[in-house]
Design a protein around this motif. Structure first.
Motif, PDB file in Angstrom:
ATOM      1  N   TRP A  98       0.920  -1.210   0.008  1.00  0.00           N
ATOM      2  CA  TRP A  98       0.207  -0.043  -0.119  1.00  0.00           C
ATOM      3  C   TRP A  98       0.790   1.300  -0.066  1.00  0.00           C
ATOM      4  O   TRP A  98       0.541   2.159  -0.945  1.00  0.00           O
ATOM      5  N   PHE A  99       1.883   1.162   0.946  1.00  0.00           N
ATOM      6  CA  PHE A  99       2.778   2.490   1.113  1.00  0.00           C
ATOM      7  C   PHE A  99       3.415   2.655  -0.350  1.00  0.00           C
ATOM      8  O   PHE A  99       3.533   3.833  -0.815  1.00  0.00           O
ATOM      9  N   THR A 100       3.872   1.643  -1.037  1.00  0.00           N
ATOM     10  CA  THR A 100       4.547   2.045  -2.288  1.00  0.00           C
ATOM     11  C   THR A 100       3.677   2.511  -3.456  1.00  0.00           C
ATOM     12  O   THR A 100       3.907   3.375  -4.182  1.00  0.00           O
ATOM     13  N   SER A 101       2.336   1.915  -3.555  1.00  0.00           N
ATOM     14  CA  SER A 101       1.264   2.570  -4.200  1.00  0.00           C
ATOM     15  C   SER A 101       0.947   3.785  -4.152  1.00  0.00           C
ATOM     16  O   SER A 101       0.719   4.718  -4.866  1.00  0.00           O
ATOM     17  N   MET A 102       0.803   4.199  -2.689  1.00  0.00           N
ATOM     18  CA  MET A 102       0.712   5.696  -2.277  1.00  0.00           C
ATOM     19  C   MET A 102       1.607   6.722  -2.811  1.00  0.00           C
ATOM     20  O   MET A 102       1.354   7.641  -3.175  1.00  0.00           O
ATOM     21  N   LEU A 103       3.010   6.350  -2.735  1.00  0.00           N
ATOM     22  CA  LEU A 103       3.903   7.208  -3.087  1.00  0.00           C
ATOM     23  C   LEU A 103       3.672   7.575  -4.605  1.00  0.00           C
ATOM     24  O   LEU A 103       4.105   8.478  -4.863  1.00  0.00           O
ATOM     25  N   SER A 158       7.581  14.960  -1.470  1.00  0.00           N
ATOM     26  CA  SER A 158       6.741  15.068  -0.224  1.00  0.00           C
ATOM     27  C   SER A 158       7.439  14.410   1.005  1.00  0.00           C
ATOM     28  O   SER A 158       8.386  13.747   1.052  1.00  0.00           O
ATOM     29  N   ILE A 159       6.884  15.096   2.108  1.00  0.00           N
ATOM     30  CA  ILE A 159       7.337  14.800   3.683  1.00  0.00           C
ATOM     31  C   ILE A 159       6.305  13.803   4.182  1.00  0.00           C
ATOM     32  O   ILE A 159       4.811  14.192   4.081  1.00  0.00           O
ATOM     33  N   ILE A 160       6.612  12.547   4.675  1.00  0.00           N
ATOM     34  CA  ILE A 160       5.412  11.543   4.873  1.00  0.00           C
ATOM     35  C   ILE A 160       5.576  11.590   6.452  1.00  0.00           C
ATOM     36  O   ILE A 160       6.480  11.300   6.913  1.00  0.00           O
ATOM     37  N   LEU A 212      12.606   7.234  -0.197  1.00  0.00           N
ATOM     38  CA  LEU A 212      13.659   7.929  -0.682  1.00  0.00           C
ATOM     39  C   LEU A 212      14.040   7.513  -2.321  1.00  0.00           C
ATOM     40  O   LEU A 212      14.308   8.402  -3.160  1.00  0.00           O
ATOM     41  N   GLU A 213      13.731   6.177  -2.749  1.00  0.00           N
ATOM     42  CA  GLU A 213      13.638   5.786  -3.927  1.00  0.00           C
ATOM     43  C   GLU A 213      12.733   6.483  -4.759  1.00  0.00           C
ATOM     44  O   GLU A 213      12.936   6.850  -6.267  1.00  0.00           O
ATOM     45  N   HIS A 214      11.616   6.952  -4.330  1.00  0.00           N
ATOM     46  CA  HIS A 214      10.510   7.593  -5.072  1.00  0.00           C
ATOM     47  C   HIS A 214      10.521   9.214  -4.797  1.00  0.00           C
ATOM     48  O   HIS A 214       9.750   9.996  -5.294  1.00  0.00           O
ATOM     49  N   GLY A 215      11.676   9.666  -4.260  1.00  0.00           N
ATOM     50  CA  GLY A 215      11.906  11.087  -4.439  1.00  0.00           C
ATOM     51  C   GLY A 215      11.264  11.576  -2.875  1.00  0.00           C
ATOM     52  O   GLY A 215      11.065  12.878  -3.054  1.00  0.00           O
TER      53      GLY A 215
END
Length: 236
Positions: free
Chosen positions: A89-94, A101-103, A169-172
């Motif tokens: 889910w987290f990866t999909s959300m990114l 963004s800052i999560i 981090l991998e998704h920026g």
């Protein structure tokens, strides 16, 4: 110290438009208002079944303006949420974030799976030997357990690395973790309280099912406007 560290990181945020509040909650199919009037007749007694019923796990994220489109996720689980489900889910959300963004997120175990985590003292001696060897430390199965424990303590990583942090981090993006027992620092917690209250007030008649509760939740989220988010955010 964890609280001070969190607050220092938060004070350094310059653009709150790109801050995302992330959290997951449990909601039962029998969730309803917990008080009602009764004259002790059958007609006036509660229609809610005994027990909590099936459980939904809800994952969502929101900004100062709105829920992040495409970040909502709901599942009907018979077991606890786990690292695999949350990571998916987290990866999909990114992928829903249009810009870096800052999560803001908490530290429950399935958010905090460590990379190359040293074995605990209670684990098998073979594991306590394998970890130092993998990290270039001389160890063998003939050593006493006390010696292995000492090796592990002496070679603990100076920085804990989490899988979720690396994925972000991998998704920026990057995340800021809440200090333990301080979920009130996460604005979405107050949003959950409103949504669960909305669901309870509308879940008073049969059927009491997860599919019905899911529809109520979707309706509740649609009622969350920018003004509601801003009110909660600035109250924080």
């Amino acid at each position: 110290m964890a609280r001070y560290s969190h607050l220092r990181q938060v004070k350094e945020i310059e653009n709150w438009q790109n801050v995302v509040f992330s959290d997951d909650k449990w909601l039962n199919a029998n969730h309803t208002v917990n008080r009602s009037w009764t004259d002790k007749t059958t007609a006036s007694t509660t229609k809610v079944p005994v027990g909590k019923g099936s459980r939904l796990i809800i994952c969502h994220a929101g900004t100062i303006n709105e829920f992040v489109e495409g970040s909502g996720g709901t599942g009907d689980y018979h077991e606890e949420m786990n690292g695999k489900e949350f990571t998916e889910w987290f990866t999909s959300m990114l992928c829903s974030f249009p810009e870096p963004s800052i999560i803001i997120m908490d530290n429950v175990p399935y958010h905090s799976m460590q990379i190359d985590k040293p074995p605990a003292q209670s684990q098998e001696e073979a594991d306590m030997v394998a970890w130092p060897q993998k990290n270039g430390v001389d160890a063998n199965i003939n050593m006493l357990k006390a010696e292995l424990v000492r090796l592990l303590k002496e070679n603990q990583p100076t920085t804990i690395r989490y899988f979720i942090d690396i994925i972000a981090l991998e998704h920026g993006h990057r995340d800021i973790r809440l200090p333990p027992y301080h979920c009130g620092y996460n604005a979405i917690e107050l949003m959950w309280a409103q949504i669960k209250g909305y669901a309870a007030r509308r879940n008073t008649e049969p059927p009491f099912t997860t599919s019905k509760m899911l529809k109520i939740l979707e309706e509740a989220c649609k009622h969350v406007t920018k003004g509601v988010w801003e009110k909660i955010f600035f109250m924080e």
